[in-house]
Design a protein around this motif. Sequence first.
Motif, short mmCIF file in Angstrom:
data_model
loop_
_atom_site.label_atom_id
_atom_site.label_comp_id
_atom_site.label_asym_id
_atom_site.label_seq_id
_atom_site.Cartn_x
_atom_site.Cartn_y
_atom_site.Cartn_z
N HIS A 347 0.83 -1.19 0.00
CA HIS A 347 0.00 0.00 0.00
C HIS A 347 0.87 1.25 0.00
O HIS A 347 1.64 1.47 0.93
N ALA A 348 0.77 2.04 -1.06
CA ALA A 348 1.45 3.34 -1.10
C ALA A 348 0.48 4.34 -0.46
O ALA A 348 -0.41 4.86 -1.13
N MET A 349 0.63 4.52 0.83
CA MET A 349 -0.34 5.28 1.60
C MET A 349 -0.02 6.77 1.62
O MET A 349 1.12 7.16 1.85
N ARG A 350 -1.03 7.57 1.31
CA ARG A 350 -0.85 9.03 1.37
C ARG A 350 -0.77 9.46 2.82
O ARG A 350 -1.70 9.18 3.60
N VAL A 351 0.31 10.11 3.17
CA VAL A 351 0.51 10.52 4.57
C VAL A 351 0.99 11.97 4.66
O VAL A 351 1.54 12.51 3.71
N THR A 352 0.77 12.53 5.84
CA THR A 352 1.42 13.80 6.16
C THR A 352 2.66 13.46 6.97
O THR A 352 2.74 12.39 7.58
N GLN A 368 -8.45 6.67 2.12
CA GLN A 368 -7.43 6.39 1.11
C GLN A 368 -8.03 5.95 -0.22
O GLN A 368 -7.36 5.35 -1.05
N GLY A 369 -9.32 6.26 -0.44
CA GLY A 369 -9.96 5.85 -1.70
C GLY A 369 -9.23 6.40 -2.92
O GLY A 369 -8.70 7.51 -2.89
N LEU A 376 -4.91 14.09 -2.25
CA LEU A 376 -3.55 14.30 -2.75
C LEU A 376 -3.02 15.67 -2.38
O LEU A 376 -1.82 15.85 -2.21
N THR A 377 -3.93 16.62 -2.26
CA THR A 377 -3.45 17.96 -1.91
C THR A 377 -2.95 17.99 -0.47
O THR A 377 -2.27 18.92 -0.07
N LYS A 378 -3.33 16.98 0.30
CA LYS A 378 -2.91 16.95 1.71
C LYS A 378 -1.66 16.11 1.91
O LYS A 378 -1.04 16.14 2.98
N ALA A 379 -1.31 15.29 0.92
CA ALA A 379 -0.25 14.30 1.15
C ALA A 379 1.14 14.91 1.00
O ALA A 379 1.43 15.60 0.03
N ASP A 380 1.99 14.64 1.98
CA ASP A 380 3.40 15.05 1.90
C ASP A 380 4.25 13.93 1.33
O ASP A 380 5.32 14.17 0.80
N ALA A 381 3.78 12.70 1.51
CA ALA A 381 4.62 11.56 1.14
C ALA A 381 3.75 10.34 0.91
O ALA A 381 2.57 10.31 1.26
N LEU A 382 4.36 9.34 0.29
CA LEU A 382 3.73 8.03 0.15
C LEU A 382 4.50 7.05 1.04
O LEU A 382 5.70 6.83 0.81
N ALA A 383 3.84 6.54 2.04
CA ALA A 383 4.49 5.55 2.91
C ALA A 383 4.24 4.18 2.31
O ALA A 383 3.11 3.84 1.98
N GLU A 399 9.59 2.87 4.85
CA GLU A 399 10.16 3.70 3.78
C GLU A 399 9.05 4.61 3.22
O GLU A 399 7.94 4.15 3.00
N ALA A 400 9.39 5.86 3.01
CA ALA A 400 8.40 6.77 2.42
C ALA A 400 9.05 7.60 1.33
O ALA A 400 10.21 7.97 1.41
N ILE A 401 8.26 7.86 0.29
CA ILE A 401 8.72 8.69 -0.83
C ILE A 401 8.16 10.08 -0.60
O ILE A 401 6.95 10.27 -0.50
N VAL A 402 9.05 11.05 -0.50
CA VAL A 402 8.62 12.41 -0.17
C VAL A 402 8.16 13.13 -1.43
O VAL A 402 8.92 13.27 -2.39
N LEU A 403 6.92 13.57 -1.43
CA LEU A 403 6.36 14.29 -2.58
C LEU A 403 6.59 15.78 -2.45
O LEU A 403 6.76 16.48 -3.43
N ARG A 404 6.54 16.26 -1.23
CA ARG A 404 6.77 17.69 -1.00
C ARG A 404 8.11 17.83 -0.30
O ARG A 404 8.21 17.73 0.92
N GLU A 405 9.12 18.09 -1.12
CA GLU A 405 10.48 18.12 -0.58
C GLU A 405 10.67 19.25 0.43
O GLU A 405 11.47 19.14 1.35
N GLU A 406 9.90 20.31 0.25
CA GLU A 406 10.04 21.45 1.17
C GLU A 406 9.69 21.04 2.60
O GLU A 406 10.11 21.66 3.56
#
Length: 414
Positions: A347-352, A368-369, A376-383, A399-406
């Motif tokens: 599961h690539a979970m949208r997380v803050t 997570q639908g 998606l506008t709330k997600a900082d990363a995909l865990a 492991e998480a992939i950071v979508l908002r590098e800032e």
Amino acid sequence: MQLFEKLIDHHEAVRLVLENVPRLPVARVPLMDAQGLALAEDVRARFDSPPFDNSAVDGYAVRSADAEAGRTFKVVDEAPAGRPAQKKVGEGEAIKIFTGGVIPEGADAVVMVENTSGWGEEFELRKAAGPGNNLRGAGEDVREGDLMLRAGTEIGAPEIALAATQGYGDLPVYRRPRVVVLSTGTELVEPGTRELSPGEIFDSNSFALLAQAREAGAEARRVAAASDDADVLRNATEEALESADVVVTSGGVSVGEKDLVKSTLLNLGVEQVFWGIKLKPGKPVFFGTRNDARFFGLPGNPVSAMVCFELFVRPALMRMMGREDSRRPHVEVYFDEDVENKFGRMHAMRVTLTRAEGGWRAESVGAQGSGLVSSLTKADALALIGPESEGVRAGAPVEAIVLREEKLLGRPAG
Ligand code: AMP
Ligand code: MG
């Protein structure tokens, strides 16, 4: 219609994508177009830079042997930037000089005008100076032959500056991939053209994917959505394949009766590399090749399409552009509570993300639908929760992939 033969692991899918994308041809592009691209070759200094000894200040070039406080100097010439002096500096003499001016023969120091009686035909020195004072030596920035920029470096403003100091008008780079984005679905309406009829929705995926492709540095365009009709789809796909390095479609790639993308592609001679990933969202992703073109069939659910772009298409584009850092930053995160995974897929979970004492704390953005675009506008990363049906325990590293590098610059919470 066909069912999935075999679902592959997410990491395996990324590996197969990266293995099956070509580096794009090297092109020399003007400096002003090189921004954001990766250097294809090492760039060396062609000469010592700065090319000559010059003054770091506005003042007078003198012989340091003469430069005692209280001494009076005769000004014999001037050396503004770009116009070397005609005369030499002799004993008790000085040449008026400005920042960047060539140090005249005979001089080995510059005194700042602030440390003299001022501008004039003559001046009195108020503060002693020593050899080399206020001089910028030839070659102190880079030396002829120095490796200034390594192949693979992403070109930003500092790299452009350095190349320009060496007279490079263009740089060898891997060109931008040409991406065509195509949405599929009879229900899709172009935003801004008319209101929706019953059962219709606006096409959001092609805009989202276009934005993602551009963000990754590609030269991307979208074409009008194709309906779920075999001929329409075939024509639109063939046209896209002819003009693009990478074609990205959304929708129609699963196992429904109206899911025609995969069969259309196979008919057009696209060779399947994989179809189906043990991943949520993104199970039906298709990846294939035809000659130099690469094809990504992403699912239609907006979250799935965008997440799968992040996981598979973006790294491919980066690799094609010669970028060494083909991945988003990955960080280790943890959850405060146990997280279940009932999907039987990773599961690539949208997380803050919040920076906490124990590291990066992740929290689900909520529901997570795969259709929840607002999530998606709330997600900082995909865990990455998994693999398969394994969840994670509270506090365990994930492991998480950071979508908002800032976000990574964030301060500790509280
Ligand atoms: P599909 O993968 O074609 O079965 O589509 C799955 C879901 O995503 C359906 O609810 C579609 O209506 C929706 N969908 C497909 N394409 C798009 C699109 N371009 N923009 C927004 N939603 C879409
Ligand atoms: Mg569809």
